[in-house]
Scaffold this active site. Structure first.
Site, short mmCIF file in Angstrom:
data_model
loop_
_atom_site.label_atom_id
_atom_site.label_comp_id
_atom_site.label_asym_id
_atom_site.label_seq_id
_atom_site.Cartn_x
_atom_site.Cartn_y
_atom_site.Cartn_z
N LYS A 88 0.83 -1.20 0.00
CA LYS A 88 0.00 0.00 0.00
C LYS A 88 0.87 1.25 0.00
CE LYS A 88 -3.97 1.86 2.60
NZ LYS A 88 -4.87 1.59 3.74
N SER A 163 -9.41 2.53 2.71
CA SER A 163 -8.36 3.15 1.93
C SER A 163 -7.46 2.16 1.18
CB SER A 163 -7.49 4.02 2.84
OG SER A 163 -6.86 3.24 3.85
N SER A 187 -10.47 0.35 6.62
CA SER A 187 -9.68 0.53 5.40
C SER A 187 -9.25 -0.77 4.73
CB SER A 187 -8.45 1.39 5.68
OG SER A 187 -8.82 2.74 5.84
#
Length: 480
Positions: A88, A163, A187
């Site tokens: 990420k 996210s 997320s």
């Protein structure tokens, strides 16, 4: 249950296999890491224009890392042996562009990697790219001013969640076999639900830490994302273990998480809280699908009872803890970076700056009461089942959901309330697909487990996966 078939998959055959199957082939030397890098690159090149999941790639970095793989321990349960993964874009990888989704860091190339990345590479992971995220990871809609939006592979008009939206979308299309994520307000869990994959938020300290500058905060957690529960357990075995650079880290368990998954059975006591005692609204189509899923689990041997823990004070307690996280991050942030923040992110930070010490004390008392309520709940049940989110994906052009079940929502986190409980109480939680629902879109079920109870939680998720006909497998992106 909706029986719509999944969209086709036309990528390389290797990309369609589950991660644990690929690792087994690597152990036997039936395939080579270069084969996997080539397959991953071909698939990424093919689907990125449609979904924008992994905008930064580092194929040369991965190729260079192959030479160091021979020294790894093939017998270790978390050994990956040359499996390509995504990281990420909130987590530094040395020498690889890491933007945090914000214009102030669009040209940032870190000199060192996050300790979790070091661990993954030591255990045989090949980092092939950085997955897209909203600015600084704030929000459940993955878009930013550096790379633009990530789109849902099941319908590219819709929100992929966030996210960790880039990680979820890349997994769903077969770009990589495993992908790293992180979670505060869902997320990991929301994009897993929306993209039809599995996302596990572990207990704080199980899989690294959240911030190099705030190592004692426990609300944000890093964790594994995969297309199946077995693969998620494999990736957690890779991540787990004591890391002295993380002050909240603790050792891995004696038995691998993959063993727990193999022991999965239907002898489960499930407490089901369809709206968490009225805490969050749920659209009728989501409620119907999840109720049908719970009935199917019960027919398959589970004991399902509608029950809800006491979550008094959860919303305010969560928001105070979130505010503490943002104001802490701001203490070491370059003002030149912060001045680019989108309005919702700046509002988060200012809320944190306005907290009083009394607010902080109230949150600590409140979270302890909620934790104790969960312990009492687990005297009766093995897991808590509840929605991941109360609605199906909305158009990506909507930054956040403003209405669910006819109720108007006023804050950009309001539609994510089901995520608050596990974060506040420091409990592991997983999103696992429960088939295809309205309009042929995947639906996720959230399971919350006991303290440090990832093994039992993964076993429960595997039972759900088997009953509901999963995993869903990779797909070609579907134009919305």
């Amino acid at each position: 249950m909706n029986s719509n078939a999944s969209p086709p998959f036309t990528g390389p055959d290797l990309c369609a296999r589950e991660a644990h199957e690929i690792v087994a082939l690597l152990r036997k030397r039936d395939i080579a890491p270069r084969d996997l890098v080539g397959a991953s690159r071909a698939r990424t090149d093919a689907v990125e224009p449609q979904i924008n999941a992994m905008p930064t790639t580092c194929w040369d970095w991965a190729e260079a890392a192959i030479a160091a793989l021979e020294g790894g321990d093939r017998a270790a349960p978390g050994w990956l042996g040359g499996l390509p993964i995504g990281i990420k874009d909130l987590t530094p990888v040395a020498g690889v562009r890491t933007t945090f989704g914000t214009k102030g860091l669009r040209d940032f190339f870190p000199a060192t990697s996050d300790p979790l990345v070091d661990r993954l590479e030591t255990r045989g992971a090949l980092v092939v790219g950085k997955t897209n995220t909203p600015e600084m990871g704030a929000g459940a809609n993955t878009f930013n001013d550096v790379f633009g939006p990530t789109l849902n592979p099941w319908n590219t008009r819709l929100n992929a969640g966030g996210s960790s939206g880039g990680a979820a979308a890349g997994l769903a299309t077969g770009e990589v076999w495993l992908s790293h994520g992180s979670d505060h307000g869902g997320s990991l869990r929301t994009p897993a639900a929306y993209c039809g994959i599995v996302g596990l938020r572990p207990t704080p300290g199980r899989a690294g830490g959240a911030s190099p500058n705030a190592g004692y905060l426990i609300e944000s957690a890093q964790g594994p994302m995969a297309r199946s529960v077995t693969d998620c357990a494999l990736f957690l075995d890779t991540m787990a273990g004591f890391e002295p650079r993380f002050p909240i880290s603790y050792p891995a368990p004696d038995a691998p998480f993959q063993e727990a998954v193999r022991r999965a059975s239907g002898r489960l006591r499930i407490g089901y809280a369809p709206d968490l005692g009225g805490f969050s609204p749920v659209d009728a189509e989501m409620a119907t699908h999840l109720n049908d899923a719970m009935a199917q689990l019960e027919r398959s041997g589970a004991n399902v009872e509608e029950a809800c823990p006491d979550v008094t004070g959860l919303e305010r307690t969560y928001h105070i803890l979130r505010g503490i996280s943002w104001v802490t991050a701001a203490r070491t942030m370059d003002p030149a970076v912060r001045r680019h923040f989108k309005p919702t992110l700046e509002e988060n930070t200012r809320f944190g700056e306005g907290l009083t010490i009394q607010d902080v004390a109230d949150a600590q008392v409140g979270r302890t009461a909620i934790f104790n309520a969960m312990l009492a709940f687990f005297d009766r049940f093995d897991v808590l089942a509840l929605p991941v989110v109360g609605c199906m994906p909305h158009p990506q052009s909507e930054e956040w959901v403003r209405e669910i079940d006819g109720q108007t929502l006023t804050g950009y986190m309001d539609w994510l309330r089901f995520a608050f409980l596990a974060t506040t109480a420091g409990l592991p939680a997983i999103s696992v697909p429960v088939g295809l629902g309205p309009r042929g879109m995947p639906v996720g079920l959230q399971l919350v487990g006991k303290p440090r109870g990832e093994a039992d939680l993964l076993a429960a998720a595997r039972f759900v996966e088997m009953v509901m006909g999963g995993p869903l497998g990779p797909i070609d992106p579907v134009a919305g």
